[in-house]
Design an enzyme around this catalytic site. Structure first.
Site, PDB file in Angstrom:
ATOM      1  N   ARG A  77      62.725  20.443  44.164  1.00 29.75           N
ATOM      2  CA  ARG A  77      63.116  19.714  45.384  1.00 29.75           C
ATOM      3  C   ARG A  77      64.400  18.924  45.135  1.00 29.75           C
ATOM      4  O   ARG A  77      65.277  18.840  45.996  1.00 29.75           O
ATOM      5  CB  ARG A  77      61.975  18.772  45.819  1.00 29.75           C
ATOM      6  N   ARG A 109      69.057  18.522  56.330  1.00 27.30           N
ATOM      7  CA  ARG A 109      69.126  18.751  54.890  1.00 27.30           C
ATOM      8  C   ARG A 109      70.148  19.815  54.537  1.00 27.30           C
ATOM      9  O   ARG A 109      70.311  20.115  53.344  1.00 27.30           O
ATOM     10  CB  ARG A 109      67.753  19.224  54.386  1.00 27.30           C
ATOM     11  N   ARG A 125      49.799  15.051  47.567  1.00 23.72           N
ATOM     12  CA  ARG A 125      50.493  16.206  48.144  1.00 23.72           C
ATOM     13  C   ARG A 125      50.563  17.330  47.123  1.00 23.72           C
ATOM     14  O   ARG A 125      50.848  17.082  45.944  1.00 23.72           O
ATOM     15  CB  ARG A 125      51.914  15.799  48.567  1.00 23.72           C
ATOM     16  N   ARG A 143      52.143   9.028  43.130  1.00 23.13           N
ATOM     17  CA  ARG A 143      51.718   8.526  44.444  1.00 23.13           C
ATOM     18  C   ARG A 143      50.495   9.277  45.000  1.00 23.13           C
ATOM     19  O   ARG A 143      50.316  10.461  44.730  1.00 23.13           O
ATOM     20  CB  ARG A 143      52.875   8.572  45.452  1.00 23.13           C
ATOM     21  N   LYS A 175      62.552   7.267  51.847  1.00 24.59           N
ATOM     22  CA  LYS A 175      62.868   7.530  53.263  1.00 24.59           C
ATOM     23  C   LYS A 175      61.644   7.267  54.138  1.00 24.59           C
ATOM     24  O   LYS A 175      61.720   6.578  55.160  1.00 24.59           O
ATOM     25  CB  LYS A 175      63.338   8.992  53.458  1.00 24.59           C
TER      26      LYS A 175
END
Ligand code: AP5
Length: 218
Positions: A173, A89, A162, A128, A15
Protein backbone atom coordinates in the site's frame (compact mmCIF):
# COMPACT_ATOMS: atom_id res chain seq x y z
CA UNK A 1 -20.89 27.70 3.25
CA UNK A 2 -19.66 24.30 2.07
CA UNK A 3 -15.94 23.60 2.47
CA UNK A 4 -14.49 20.76 0.42
CA UNK A 5 -11.13 19.33 1.40
CA UNK A 6 -8.92 16.40 0.48
CA UNK A 7 -6.89 14.60 3.15
CA UNK A 8 -3.85 12.99 1.52
CA UNK A 9 -1.21 10.77 3.05
CA UNK A 10 0.09 7.21 3.03
CA UNK A 11 -1.73 4.36 4.79
CA UNK A 12 -1.92 5.01 8.51
CA UNK A 13 -1.16 8.73 8.21
CA UNK A 14 -4.31 9.55 10.18
CA UNK A 15 -6.70 10.55 7.38
CA UNK A 16 -9.61 8.54 8.78
CA UNK A 17 -8.97 9.75 12.35
CA UNK A 18 -9.02 13.41 11.33
CA UNK A 19 -11.91 13.01 8.87
CA UNK A 20 -14.12 11.41 11.54
CA UNK A 21 -13.34 14.29 13.92
CA UNK A 22 -14.17 16.93 11.31
CA UNK A 23 -17.42 15.15 10.52
CA UNK A 24 -18.40 15.02 14.20
CA UNK A 25 -17.45 18.62 14.99
CA UNK A 26 -18.22 20.51 11.79
CA UNK A 27 -20.95 18.44 10.18
CA UNK A 28 -18.82 17.94 7.07
CA UNK A 29 -19.31 14.55 5.41
CA UNK A 30 -16.45 12.02 5.39
CA UNK A 31 -16.25 10.37 1.98
CA UNK A 32 -13.80 7.49 2.46
CA UNK A 33 -13.39 5.27 -0.58
CA UNK A 34 -11.71 2.67 1.65
CA UNK A 35 -14.81 2.51 3.90
CA UNK A 36 -17.13 2.40 0.88
CA UNK A 37 -15.13 -0.45 -0.65
CA UNK A 38 -15.03 -2.41 2.63
CA UNK A 39 -18.82 -2.01 2.92
CA UNK A 40 -19.20 -3.29 -0.65
CA UNK A 41 -16.95 -6.28 0.12
CA UNK A 42 -18.93 -7.06 3.29
CA UNK A 43 -22.24 -6.81 1.40
CA UNK A 44 -20.93 -8.97 -1.46
CA UNK A 45 -21.99 -6.46 -4.14
CA UNK A 46 -20.53 -6.71 -7.68
CA UNK A 47 -18.12 -3.86 -6.80
CA UNK A 48 -17.16 -5.67 -3.59
CA UNK A 49 -16.47 -8.91 -5.45
CA UNK A 50 -14.15 -7.07 -7.85
CA UNK A 51 -12.39 -5.10 -5.10
CA UNK A 52 -11.84 -7.82 -2.50
CA UNK A 53 -8.69 -9.50 -3.86
CA UNK A 54 -7.18 -6.20 -5.06
CA UNK A 55 -7.53 -4.70 -1.58
CA UNK A 56 -6.15 -7.85 0.08
CA UNK A 57 -2.99 -7.41 -2.04
CA UNK A 58 -2.75 -3.73 -1.08
CA UNK A 59 -3.10 -2.55 -4.67
CA UNK A 60 -5.40 0.18 -5.96
CA UNK A 61 -8.93 -0.60 -7.10
CA UNK A 62 -9.78 0.72 -10.59
CA UNK A 63 -10.23 4.46 -11.09
CA UNK A 64 -13.66 3.90 -12.67
CA UNK A 65 -15.01 2.05 -9.63
CA UNK A 66 -13.82 4.50 -6.97
CA UNK A 67 -14.77 7.60 -9.00
CA UNK A 68 -18.29 6.17 -9.42
CA UNK A 69 -18.52 5.53 -5.66
CA UNK A 70 -17.61 9.15 -4.93
CA UNK A 71 -20.06 10.40 -7.57
CA UNK A 72 -22.88 8.46 -5.90
CA UNK A 73 -22.18 10.03 -2.49
CA UNK A 74 -21.12 13.56 -3.39
CA UNK A 75 -24.58 15.09 -3.12
CA UNK A 76 -24.80 13.89 0.52
CA UNK A 77 -22.08 16.44 1.27
CA UNK A 78 -23.73 19.48 -0.29
CA UNK A 79 -24.41 21.15 3.09
CA UNK A 80 -21.30 21.74 5.19
CA UNK A 81 -19.02 20.15 2.58
CA UNK A 82 -16.97 17.01 1.98
CA UNK A 83 -13.80 15.52 3.41
CA UNK A 84 -12.31 13.32 0.72
CA UNK A 85 -10.48 10.61 2.69
CA UNK A 86 -8.30 8.37 0.54
CA UNK A 87 -9.55 9.85 -2.73
CA UNK A 88 -8.15 10.88 -5.18
CA UNK A 89 -5.19 8.50 -5.32
CA UNK A 90 -4.22 8.81 -8.99
CA UNK A 91 -4.03 11.57 -11.60
CA UNK A 92 -7.09 10.11 -13.29
CA UNK A 93 -9.08 10.23 -10.02
CA UNK A 94 -7.96 13.84 -9.45
CA UNK A 95 -9.34 14.76 -12.87
CA UNK A 96 -12.57 12.86 -12.19
CA UNK A 97 -13.05 14.72 -8.90
CA UNK A 98 -12.55 18.07 -10.56
CA UNK A 99 -15.28 17.24 -13.09
CA UNK A 100 -17.67 15.87 -10.43
CA UNK A 101 -17.31 19.06 -8.38
CA UNK A 102 -17.56 21.42 -11.37
CA UNK A 103 -20.78 19.69 -12.51
CA UNK A 104 -22.26 20.68 -9.15
CA UNK A 105 -20.86 24.21 -9.14
CA UNK A 106 -18.50 23.30 -6.30
CA UNK A 107 -14.75 23.52 -5.86
CA UNK A 108 -11.91 22.33 -3.66
CA UNK A 109 -10.86 24.64 -0.84
CA UNK A 110 -7.81 22.83 0.58
CA UNK A 111 -5.70 19.74 -0.03
CA UNK A 112 -4.03 18.73 3.23
CA UNK A 113 -1.09 16.38 3.12
CA UNK A 114 -0.31 14.52 6.34
CA UNK A 115 3.49 14.16 6.24
CA UNK A 116 4.72 11.08 8.09
CA UNK A 117 7.55 8.64 8.72
CA UNK A 118 6.87 5.34 6.96
CA UNK A 119 8.43 2.98 9.51
CA UNK A 120 6.36 4.51 12.30
CA UNK A 121 3.29 4.06 10.13
CA UNK A 122 3.87 0.35 9.74
CA UNK A 123 3.78 0.02 13.58
CA UNK A 124 0.65 2.21 13.74
CA UNK A 125 -1.22 0.12 11.21
CA UNK A 126 -0.20 -3.37 12.29
CA UNK A 127 -1.25 -2.64 15.89
CA UNK A 128 -4.68 -1.16 15.25
CA UNK A 129 -8.01 -2.91 15.88
CA UNK A 130 -11.61 -1.95 16.57
CA UNK A 131 -14.46 -3.20 18.71
CA UNK A 132 -16.56 -5.52 16.53
CA UNK A 133 -19.71 -4.24 18.23
CA UNK A 134 -19.44 -0.41 18.51
CA UNK A 135 -16.43 0.30 16.27
CA UNK A 136 -14.35 2.02 19.00
CA UNK A 137 -10.72 2.24 17.78
CA UNK A 138 -7.78 0.75 19.75
CA UNK A 139 -4.09 0.06 19.28
CA UNK A 140 -1.97 -2.75 20.79
CA UNK A 141 0.78 -0.33 21.88
CA UNK A 142 -0.65 3.19 21.89
CA UNK A 143 -4.26 2.67 22.98
CA UNK A 144 -4.98 -0.75 24.49
CA UNK A 145 -8.32 -1.46 26.17
CA UNK A 146 -8.32 -0.59 29.89
CA UNK A 147 -9.33 -4.16 30.81
CA UNK A 148 -7.64 -6.73 28.58
CA UNK A 149 -10.05 -8.04 25.94
CA UNK A 150 -12.99 -5.82 26.96
CA UNK A 151 -14.16 -2.76 25.01
CA UNK A 152 -13.97 0.42 27.16
CA UNK A 153 -17.10 1.82 25.52
CA UNK A 154 -19.62 -1.02 25.21
CA UNK A 155 -18.08 -3.94 27.12
CA UNK A 156 -17.98 -6.23 24.08
CA UNK A 157 -15.26 -8.89 24.04
CA UNK A 158 -15.15 -9.17 20.26
CA UNK A 159 -12.68 -7.19 18.21
CA UNK A 160 -11.67 -7.08 14.58
CA UNK A 161 -8.66 -6.18 12.45
CA UNK A 162 -8.65 -5.23 8.78
CA UNK A 163 -7.45 -8.09 6.58
CA UNK A 164 -5.08 -5.68 4.76
CA UNK A 165 -3.37 -4.56 7.99
CA UNK A 166 -0.49 -7.05 7.79
CA UNK A 167 3.10 -5.97 7.15
CA UNK A 168 3.43 -7.30 3.60
CA UNK A 169 0.20 -5.67 2.40
CA UNK A 170 1.03 -2.42 4.22
CA UNK A 171 4.38 -2.25 2.36
CA UNK A 172 2.54 -2.71 -0.95
CA UNK A 173 0.00 0.00 0.00
CA UNK A 174 2.89 2.38 0.76
CA UNK A 175 4.61 1.59 -2.53
CA UNK A 176 1.32 2.27 -4.34
CA UNK A 177 1.09 5.62 -2.54
CA UNK A 178 4.62 6.62 -3.57
CA UNK A 179 4.18 5.52 -7.18
CA UNK A 180 0.63 6.70 -7.94
CA UNK A 181 -0.57 9.19 -5.32
CA UNK A 182 2.51 11.31 -4.50
CA UNK A 183 2.75 12.41 -8.16
CA UNK A 184 -0.60 14.22 -7.88
CA UNK A 185 0.66 16.52 -5.10
CA UNK A 186 2.31 18.98 -7.56
CA UNK A 187 -1.06 19.42 -9.33
CA UNK A 188 -2.52 20.85 -6.14
CA UNK A 189 0.67 22.75 -5.28
CA UNK A 190 0.46 24.57 -8.62
CA UNK A 191 -3.14 25.52 -7.87
CA UNK A 192 -2.09 26.94 -4.49
CA UNK A 193 -4.33 24.44 -2.65
CA UNK A 194 -1.71 22.20 -1.02
CA UNK A 195 -0.99 22.52 2.71
CA UNK A 196 1.37 20.24 4.65
CA UNK A 197 0.71 19.16 8.22
CA UNK A 198 3.07 17.14 10.45
CA UNK A 199 1.18 13.86 10.74
CA UNK A 200 3.67 12.51 13.31
CA UNK A 201 2.49 15.01 15.91
CA UNK A 202 -0.12 13.89 18.50
CA UNK A 203 -3.68 13.54 17.16
CA UNK A 204 -4.81 16.76 18.93
CA UNK A 205 -1.91 18.78 17.47
CA UNK A 206 -2.67 17.52 13.96
CA UNK A 207 -6.34 18.39 14.53
CA UNK A 208 -5.43 21.92 15.69
CA UNK A 209 -3.31 22.48 12.58
CA UNK A 210 -6.14 21.32 10.31
CA UNK A 211 -8.61 23.54 12.17
CA UNK A 212 -6.26 26.46 11.64
CA UNK A 213 -6.20 25.83 7.90
CA UNK A 214 -10.00 25.52 7.69
CA UNK A 215 -10.54 28.63 9.82
CA UNK A 216 -7.98 30.63 7.86
CA UNK A 217 -5.83 31.33 10.93
CA UNK A 218 -2.79 29.40 9.68
P1 AP5 B 1 -8.03 3.00 2.88
O1 AP5 B 1 -9.11 2.48 3.75
O2 AP5 B 1 -8.17 4.40 2.34
O3 AP5 B 1 -6.68 2.83 3.65
P2 AP5 B 1 -5.34 3.66 3.65
O4 AP5 B 1 -5.18 4.85 2.79
O5 AP5 B 1 -4.31 2.62 3.48
O6 AP5 B 1 -5.41 4.41 4.98
P3 AP5 B 1 -5.77 3.83 6.37
O7 AP5 B 1 -7.25 3.77 6.57
O8 AP5 B 1 -5.00 2.56 6.60
O9 AP5 B 1 -5.10 4.92 7.30
P4 AP5 B 1 -5.52 6.40 7.66
O10 AP5 B 1 -4.60 7.38 7.01
O11 AP5 B 1 -7.00 6.62 7.50
O12 AP5 B 1 -5.11 6.37 9.19
P5 AP5 B 1 -6.02 6.15 10.48
O13 AP5 B 1 -6.71 7.41 10.83
O14 AP5 B 1 -6.82 4.90 10.34
O15 AP5 B 1 -7.82 2.04 1.62
C1 AP5 B 1 -7.75 0.63 1.76
C2 AP5 B 1 -7.65 -0.01 0.38
O16 AP5 B 1 -8.84 0.33 -0.39
C3 AP5 B 1 -6.49 0.49 -0.50
O17 AP5 B 1 -5.29 -0.23 -0.23
C4 AP5 B 1 -7.06 0.21 -1.91
O18 AP5 B 1 -6.97 -1.16 -2.25
C5 AP5 B 1 -8.53 0.56 -1.77
N1 AP5 B 1 -8.81 1.98 -2.07
C6 AP5 B 1 -9.30 2.91 -1.20
N2 AP5 B 1 -9.45 4.10 -1.82
C7 AP5 B 1 -9.04 3.92 -3.11
C8 AP5 B 1 -8.91 4.80 -4.24
N3 AP5 B 1 -9.24 6.11 -4.15
N4 AP5 B 1 -8.44 4.28 -5.39
C9 AP5 B 1 -8.13 2.97 -5.50
N5 AP5 B 1 -8.18 2.09 -4.47
C10 AP5 B 1 -8.64 2.57 -3.28
O19 AP5 B 1 -4.86 5.95 11.58
C11 AP5 B 1 -4.06 4.77 11.62
C12 AP5 B 1 -3.73 4.42 13.09
O20 AP5 B 1 -2.91 5.45 13.64
C13 AP5 B 1 -4.95 4.33 14.01
O21 AP5 B 1 -4.71 3.31 14.95
C14 AP5 B 1 -5.01 5.71 14.69
O22 AP5 B 1 -5.62 5.64 15.95
C15 AP5 B 1 -3.54 6.05 14.78
N6 AP5 B 1 -3.26 7.48 14.64
C16 AP5 B 1 -3.87 8.36 13.79
N7 AP5 B 1 -3.31 9.59 13.91
C17 AP5 B 1 -2.31 9.46 14.85
C18 AP5 B 1 -1.36 10.37 15.42
N8 AP5 B 1 -1.29 11.66 15.02
N9 AP5 B 1 -0.49 9.88 16.34
C19 AP5 B 1 -0.54 8.57 16.73
N10 AP5 B 1 -1.42 7.67 16.25
C20 AP5 B 1 -2.29 8.11 15.32
Amino acid sequence: MATNIILLGPPGAGKGTQAARLQALRGMIQLSTGDMLRAAVAAGTPVGLKAKAVMARGELVSDAIVSALIGERLDDAAGAGAIFDGFPRTRHQAEALEILLAERGRKLDHVIELAVDEEALVRRIIGRFTCAHCGAPYHDEYKPTKRPGVCDICGSTEFKRRPDDNEQTVRTRMAEYRAKTEPILPIYEEKGLLRRVDGMAPVETVAAQIDGILDGTQ
